[in-house]
Design a protein around this motif. Structure first.
Motif, PDB file in Angstrom:
ATOM      1  N   ASP A 153      -8.746   1.505   5.195  1.00 56.43           N
ATOM      2  CA  ASP A 153      -9.767   0.879   4.345  1.00 56.43           C
ATOM      3  C   ASP A 153      -9.256   0.730   2.911  1.00 56.43           C
ATOM      4  O   ASP A 153      -9.451  -0.305   2.266  1.00 56.43           O
ATOM      5  CB  ASP A 153     -11.048   1.722   4.343  1.00 56.43           C
ATOM      6  CG  ASP A 153     -11.810   1.626   5.646  1.00 56.43           C
ATOM      7  OD1 ASP A 153     -11.618   0.629   6.376  1.00 56.43           O
ATOM      8  OD2 ASP A 153     -12.604   2.537   5.934  1.00 56.43           O
ATOM      9  N   ALA A 208      -6.705  -2.026   2.826  1.00 59.30           N
ATOM     10  CA  ALA A 208      -7.373  -3.321   2.913  1.00 59.30           C
ATOM     11  C   ALA A 208      -7.925  -3.736   1.553  1.00 59.30           C
ATOM     12  O   ALA A 208      -7.836  -4.910   1.161  1.00 59.30           O
ATOM     13  CB  ALA A 208      -8.494  -3.270   3.943  1.00 59.30           C
ATOM     14  N   HIS A 209      -8.457  -2.775   0.828  1.00 52.25           N
ATOM     15  CA  HIS A 209      -8.967  -3.068  -0.517  1.00 52.25           C
ATOM     16  C   HIS A 209      -7.830  -3.513  -1.424  1.00 52.25           C
ATOM     17  O   HIS A 209      -7.975  -4.457  -2.217  1.00 52.25           O
ATOM     18  CB  HIS A 209      -9.652  -1.819  -1.084  1.00 52.25           C
ATOM     19  CG  HIS A 209     -10.233  -2.022  -2.450  1.00 52.25           C
ATOM     20  ND1 HIS A 209     -11.384  -2.743  -2.685  1.00 52.25           N
ATOM     21  CD2 HIS A 209      -9.787  -1.609  -3.674  1.00 52.25           C
ATOM     22  CE1 HIS A 209     -11.641  -2.760  -3.982  1.00 52.25           C
ATOM     23  NE2 HIS A 209     -10.685  -2.085  -4.608  1.00 52.25           N
ATOM     24  N   GLN A 210      -6.672  -2.867  -1.282  1.00 54.30           N
ATOM     25  CA  GLN A 210      -5.520  -3.234  -2.107  1.00 54.30           C
ATOM     26  C   GLN A 210      -5.036  -4.639  -1.774  1.00 54.30           C
ATOM     27  O   GLN A 210      -4.548  -5.362  -2.657  1.00 54.30           O
ATOM     28  CB  GLN A 210      -4.390  -2.232  -1.870  1.00 54.30           C
ATOM     29  CG  GLN A 210      -3.127  -2.544  -2.665  1.00 54.30           C
ATOM     30  CD  GLN A 210      -2.035  -1.524  -2.445  1.00 54.30           C
ATOM     31  OE1 GLN A 210      -2.328  -0.358  -2.188  1.00 54.30           O
ATOM     32  NE2 GLN A 210      -0.792  -1.942  -2.543  1.00 54.30           N
ATOM     33  N   ALA A 227      -6.826  -7.141  -0.894  1.00 56.82           N
ATOM     34  CA  ALA A 227      -7.841  -8.176  -1.146  1.00 56.82           C
ATOM     35  C   ALA A 227      -7.293  -9.283  -2.036  1.00 56.82           C
ATOM     36  O   ALA A 227      -7.605 -10.470  -1.856  1.00 56.82           O
ATOM     37  CB  ALA A 227      -9.082  -7.546  -1.766  1.00 56.82           C
ATOM     38  N   GLU A 244      -4.222 -10.338  -2.155  1.00 55.23           N
ATOM     39  CA  GLU A 244      -3.345 -11.179  -1.334  1.00 55.23           C
ATOM     40  C   GLU A 244      -4.172 -12.175  -0.530  1.00 55.23           C
ATOM     41  O   GLU A 244      -3.802 -13.351  -0.407  1.00 55.23           O
ATOM     42  CB  GLU A 244      -2.514 -10.309  -0.386  1.00 55.23           C
ATOM     43  CG  GLU A 244      -1.566  -9.338  -1.053  1.00 55.23           C
ATOM     44  CD  GLU A 244      -0.297 -10.016  -1.578  1.00 55.23           C
ATOM     45  OE1 GLU A 244      -0.085 -11.214  -1.282  1.00 55.23           O
ATOM     46  OE2 GLU A 244       0.476  -9.341  -2.276  1.00 55.23           O
ATOM     47  N   ALA A 245      -5.289 -11.699   0.019  1.00 55.04           N
ATOM     48  CA  ALA A 245      -6.152 -12.581   0.802  1.00 55.04           C
ATOM     49  C   ALA A 245      -6.698 -13.708  -0.073  1.00 55.04           C
ATOM     50  O   ALA A 245      -6.757 -14.869   0.362  1.00 55.04           O
ATOM     51  CB  ALA A 245      -7.293 -11.781   1.420  1.00 55.04           C
ATOM     52  N   ALA A 246      -7.072 -13.369  -1.302  1.00 56.92           N
ATOM     53  CA  ALA A 246      -7.576 -14.395  -2.215  1.00 56.92           C
ATOM     54  C   ALA A 246      -6.471 -15.381  -2.577  1.00 56.92           C
ATOM     55  O   ALA A 246      -6.693 -16.598  -2.626  1.00 56.92           O
ATOM     56  CB  ALA A 246      -8.143 -13.730  -3.475  1.00 56.92           C
ATOM     57  N   GLU A 294      -8.679 -14.679   5.245  1.00 54.43           N
ATOM     58  CA  GLU A 294      -9.312 -13.385   5.431  1.00 54.43           C
ATOM     59  C   GLU A 294      -8.289 -12.389   5.974  1.00 54.43           C
ATOM     60  O   GLU A 294      -7.327 -12.770   6.655  1.00 54.43           O
ATOM     61  CB  GLU A 294     -10.478 -13.499   6.431  1.00 54.43           C
ATOM     62  CG  GLU A 294     -11.589 -14.440   5.988  1.00 54.43           C
ATOM     63  CD  GLU A 294     -12.380 -13.892   4.813  1.00 54.43           C
ATOM     64  OE1 GLU A 294     -12.491 -12.650   4.716  1.00 54.43           O
ATOM     65  OE2 GLU A 294     -12.878 -14.701   4.012  1.00 54.43           O
ATOM     66  N   LEU A 295      -8.492 -11.138   5.668  1.00 59.72           N
ATOM     67  CA  LEU A 295      -7.670 -10.108   6.288  1.00 59.72           C
ATOM     68  C   LEU A 295      -8.015 -10.004   7.769  1.00 59.72           C
ATOM     69  O   LEU A 295      -9.127 -10.328   8.184  1.00 59.72           O
ATOM     70  CB  LEU A 295      -7.899  -8.757   5.607  1.00 59.72           C
ATOM     71  CG  LEU A 295      -7.451  -8.646   4.151  1.00 59.72           C
ATOM     72  CD1 LEU A 295      -7.857  -7.294   3.580  1.00 59.72           C
ATOM     73  CD2 LEU A 295      -5.941  -8.834   4.029  1.00 59.72           C
TER      74      LEU A 295
END
Length: 375
Positions: free
Chosen positions: A97, A100-102, A104, A106-108, A113-114
């Protein structure tokens, strides 16, 4: 080498199974047709996808080939259990988790989406085994662990030669006790995922070099050895054969070939001066894997948790989008330590060149005076 495997291919050259679309049927067929042993990678594919590739490969060559399977991964400690006491799907760990927050940002950046980290842990293992028992292939290898003895025995009864990747002598001993036919001895120089049986963050960077590992495994088990790790030239094949291996497995060398299914950016990066070194990282998959150091690895490698295949699923959309947008800095550029020696050749021609280099090296060794050096 056991005659059962020796008889399968004239040259002691094995094309490593590289998952993620690299080891396509065209590559495996070209290697097998040239006298090596071509391999398909079933990792990350469905059982039907694997079967279709086997059918395609059989249409391209009548020579022997292999198929590689990933072993199912154990559940996280403390996985929830239902009323029957059976373990349910492992919950996403707090560490995943946080990662995944870290990611975010990269996804943007890639406008995607991850991935879902809980997309499965067994890689369709049982279904793939069923296919390989119903439609036997000459060779099957395993990565990330040791199959059960009954699995190995079933494959043997089907006429399949079995190999298991090891990265330490104790792993080789476990493979011998389970009843496999041979081991793939993978040195720390190898590109892609280390085939360790027990993923331990404390040993991430303490892998054993290939020649030292061959010697240790040779003194531990009596199984034939296929050597893997940074091998790019026929003279290196001669060296591992002299050290006790029966054959050499090459991955990065074949990744660069024209039949390889690797992304063009990945092939170019192998010899691009921008990428000067490799490192073992968990950044892309959660398991130690050697790749060319790029931006993604530098920024996220130090923080990636030991969580495979959760991190692999999590980063999959990022890696695909980076490749689609032509951004090698966001891709998993798996490569061994010898990557700068990659040659842009047809795979069959590469086998022939390697075989000629091997013969030249063997001749030089046999001609050298006892106790002398080869110039």
């Amino acid at each position: 080498m056991s005659s059962a495997l020796t008889d399968l291919f004239p040259h002691p050259i094995v094309q490593a199974p590289m998952a993620g679309g690299v080891s396509v049927p065209q590559l495996a067929a070209a290697v097998s047709e040239a006298g090596g042993l071509g391999f398909l990678a079933a990792g990350y594919k469905t059982a039907d996808g694997m079967y279709q590739e086997i059918k395609q490969l059989r249409g391209l060559t009548g020579r022997p080939f292999g198929v590689n399977l990933f072993m199912p991964q154990p559940e996280y400690p403390g996985a929830s259990t239902g009323s029957t006491g059976a373990a349910n799907a492992a919950p996403t760990s707090a560490a995943v988790d946080v990662y995944a927050h870290q990611l975010a940002g990269e996804a943007a950046w890639y406008e995607t989406e991850l991935g879902d980290p809980d997309s499965g842990r067994d890689d369709g293992y049982d279904a793939k085994l069923a296919v390989l028992l119903d439609n036997p292939v000459p060779v099957v290898s395993f990565h990330f662990g040791v199959p059960k003895p009954e699995v190995l025995e079933s494959l043997r009864r089907a006429g399949t030669f079995t190999l298991v990747t090891v990265t330490a002598p104790d792993e080789a001993l476990a493979v011998q006790q389970a009843g496999a036919d041979a081991v793939i001895v993978q040195g720390v120089e190898a590109g892609g995922h280390q085939g360790t049986h027990r993923d331990n963050p404390e040993t991430d960077r303490s892998g054993i070099g290939l020649l030292a590992l061959i010697a240790q495994v040779r003194e531990t088990v009596s199984l034939p050895m296929v050597a893997a790790g940074g091998i790019m030239r026929g003279s290196q094949i001669a060296a591992v054969l002299a050290a006790g291996a029966a054959a050499a497995q090459l991955g990065t060398a074949f990744l660069a070939t024209q039949e390889s299914g690797a992304n063009a950016l990945h092939k170019q990066a192998l010899t691009n001066p921008l990428f000067v070194r490799t490192e073992l990282t968990r950044a892309f998959s959660g398991r130690p894997a050697r790749g060319l150091v790029n931006r993604f690895m530098r920024e996220h490698g130090p923080y990636a948790p030991a969580a495979y295949p959760e991190v692999h699923h999590l980063t999959s959309p990022l890696r695909k989008k980076a490749a689609a947008s032509g951004d090698a800095q966001g891709m998993a550029l798996w490569a061994g330590q010898g990557h700068r020696m990659a040659r842009d050749l047809p795979a069959g021609q590469l086998v022939e060149v390697l075989a000629a280099e091997l013969d030249a090296a063997a001749t030089a060794l046999s001609a050298a005076p006892e106790g002398g050096a080869v110039g």
